[in-house]
Design an enzyme around this catalytic site. Sequence first.
Site, short mmCIF file in Angstrom:
data_model
loop_
_atom_site.label_atom_id
_atom_site.label_comp_id
_atom_site.label_asym_id
_atom_site.label_seq_id
_atom_site.Cartn_x
_atom_site.Cartn_y
_atom_site.Cartn_z
N TYR A 32 -1.79 -0.60 10.27
CA TYR A 32 -1.61 -0.90 8.87
C TYR A 32 -0.60 -0.52 8.03
CZ TYR A 32 -3.53 -1.09 3.92
OH TYR A 32 -3.60 -1.33 2.80
N SER A 52 0.95 -1.16 -0.19
CA SER A 52 -0.09 0.14 -0.13
C SER A 52 0.94 1.29 -0.20
CB SER A 52 -0.99 -0.03 1.39
OG SER A 52 -1.53 1.33 1.37
P1 NAP Z 1 -11.55 -5.79 0.40
O1 NAP Z 1 -12.30 -5.15 -0.68
O2 NAP Z 1 -11.82 -5.51 1.80
O3 NAP Z 1 -11.29 -7.42 0.16
C1 NAP Z 1 -10.71 -7.89 1.12
C2 NAP Z 1 -10.35 -9.35 0.56
O4 NAP Z 1 -9.28 -10.11 1.61
C3 NAP Z 1 -11.58 -10.33 0.51
O5 NAP Z 1 -11.45 -11.42 -0.36
C4 NAP Z 1 -11.60 -10.84 1.93
O6 NAP Z 1 -12.18 -12.42 1.91
C5 NAP Z 1 -10.04 -11.21 2.13
N1 NAP Z 1 -9.43 -11.50 3.50
C6 NAP Z 1 -9.58 -10.76 4.67
N2 NAP Z 1 -8.77 -11.42 5.70
C7 NAP Z 1 -8.44 -12.51 5.38
C8 NAP Z 1 -7.73 -13.64 5.85
N3 NAP Z 1 -7.54 -13.37 7.32
N4 NAP Z 1 -7.57 -14.55 5.09
C9 NAP Z 1 -7.69 -14.71 3.75
N5 NAP Z 1 -8.58 -13.61 2.99
C10 NAP Z 1 -8.76 -12.66 3.75
O7 NAP Z 1 -10.08 -5.35 0.20
P2 NAP Z 1 -9.20 -4.54 -1.13
O8 NAP Z 1 -9.16 -3.09 -0.89
O9 NAP Z 1 -9.58 -5.48 -2.58
O10 NAP Z 1 -7.62 -5.01 -0.66
C11 NAP Z 1 -6.99 -5.97 -0.81
C12 NAP Z 1 -5.44 -5.73 -0.75
O11 NAP Z 1 -5.14 -4.29 -1.33
C13 NAP Z 1 -5.20 -5.50 0.77
O12 NAP Z 1 -3.98 -6.16 1.13
C14 NAP Z 1 -5.22 -3.92 1.02
O13 NAP Z 1 -4.30 -3.67 2.10
C15 NAP Z 1 -4.74 -3.61 -0.42
N6 NAP Z 1 -4.69 -2.07 -0.52
C16 NAP Z 1 -6.15 -1.67 -0.65
C17 NAP Z 1 -6.15 -0.29 -0.95
C18 NAP Z 1 -7.53 0.24 -1.28
O14 NAP Z 1 -7.73 1.46 -1.34
N7 NAP Z 1 -8.77 -0.42 -1.31
C19 NAP Z 1 -5.26 0.69 -1.09
C20 NAP Z 1 -3.99 0.07 -0.55
C21 NAP Z 1 -3.79 -1.10 -0.50
P3 NAP Z 1 -13.80 -12.23 2.28
O15 NAP Z 1 -14.44 -11.92 1.24
O16 NAP Z 1 -14.07 -13.70 2.75
O17 NAP Z 1 -13.97 -11.36 3.58
#
Ligand code: NAP
Length: 248
Positions: free
Chosen positions: A157, A143
Site C-alpha cells: 500500500y 497517504s
Molecule cells: P473507505 O472508507 O474504505 O472507502 C473506500 C471507498 O473507495 C469506497 O467508496 C469504495 O466503494 C471505494 N472503492 C474501493 N475500491 C474501489 C474500486 N476498485 N473502484 C472504485 N471505488 C472503489 O476508505 P477511506 O478511508 O475513505 O479512503 C479513501 C482514500 O484515502 C483511499 O485512497 C485511502 O488510501 C486514502 N487514505 C485513507 C486513510 C485513512 O486512515 N482512512 C489514510 C491515508 C490515506 P464501495 O463503497 O463501493 O466499497
Amino acid sequence: MTKAVLITGGSRGIGRATARLLGARGWSVGVNYARNLAAAQDTAAEVERAGGHAVTIAGDVASEADVVAMFDTLKQTFGRLDALVNNAGIVAPSSQLADMDLARLKRMFDVNVLGAYLCAREAARRMSTARGGAGGVIVNVSSAASRLGSPNEYVDYAGSKGAVDTMTLGLAKELGPQGVRVNAVRPGLIDTEIHASGGKPERAAQLGASTPLGRPGTADEVAESIVWLLSDAASYVTGALLDVAGGR
Ligand code: NAP
C-alpha cells in the site's frame, strides 16, 4: 452553471465527506462506488440536502472501460467536468512482504496505482486546454504511508501511494501549461472503514493517540483540505503534497 466533479470512491469515508462539503458549496458531484450502491445513494442524498446535485456512478477504477464510462456518465448528467478527486483506494490485512501473495499485490497496484493513473489520464484528456477542454483541477488522495513505508503492515500500500505522489509531481508540470492544477493530500490516521477492511477496525483510534495531535483525524478534516485545493483560493498551488496527518 455549477461546477462538476467526479469523486472516485465517493460512497464512503473521505470521498463521502468531500462530496458532502462540495455539495454545500453548490457543486454537482459524481459519486463513484465499486460495490456499495446503498452507501453511494446515501452520499448522493447528503450532497443534495447540502445544496448540491449528485449522481451515483458505478465502476471499478482498475477497469479502463469502467473509468471511461464513469467520465461519460458525469458529462452526460451535468454537461461539464471541472475536477477529479482521485480518491478510491484499498488496503489489505497487515502482513510482511514475504507473506504477500501475487493476487494481493496485483489488486493493490491495480486499484491504487493503475486506477489512479487511468482516472487522471481520463481527466487530463477531457480538461486540458491543449485538447479542447476548459481547464480544471485534480486532487489525488495519497497517504502519509508513502513517506513512512508502513513496515510490517502494508509496504505494498505504501508503495502504491508513493506512485501517486510521483504521478502528482509529474502531472502538475505536464498539465500546468494546459490549465490543469494537480495536487495530492496525504492523510494520516483517519477514522474511516478502511481500517476494518484491513482487519483492524480500531487502528486509527489506537495509533492516532500517539500522533503529535493526540487523536485520529476525521474524514471531514481531510475533505476540508481537498475542497480548498479544488477551489480558486488555491489558484497558485500545483504539484503540492499536502500532509493532513496530525503531525505524524
Ligand atoms: P473507505 O472508507 O474504505 O472507502 C473506500 C471507498 O473507495 C469506497 O467508496 C469504495 O466503494 C471505494 N472503492 C474501493 N475500491 C474501489 C474500486 N476498485 N473502484 C472504485 N471505488 C472503489 O476508505 P477511506 O478511508 O475513505 O479512503 C479513501 C482514500 O484515502 C483511499 O485512497 C485511502 O488510501 C486514502 N487514505 C485513507 C486513510 C485513512 O486512515 N482512512 C489514510 C491515508 C490515506 P464501495 O463503497 O463501493 O466499497
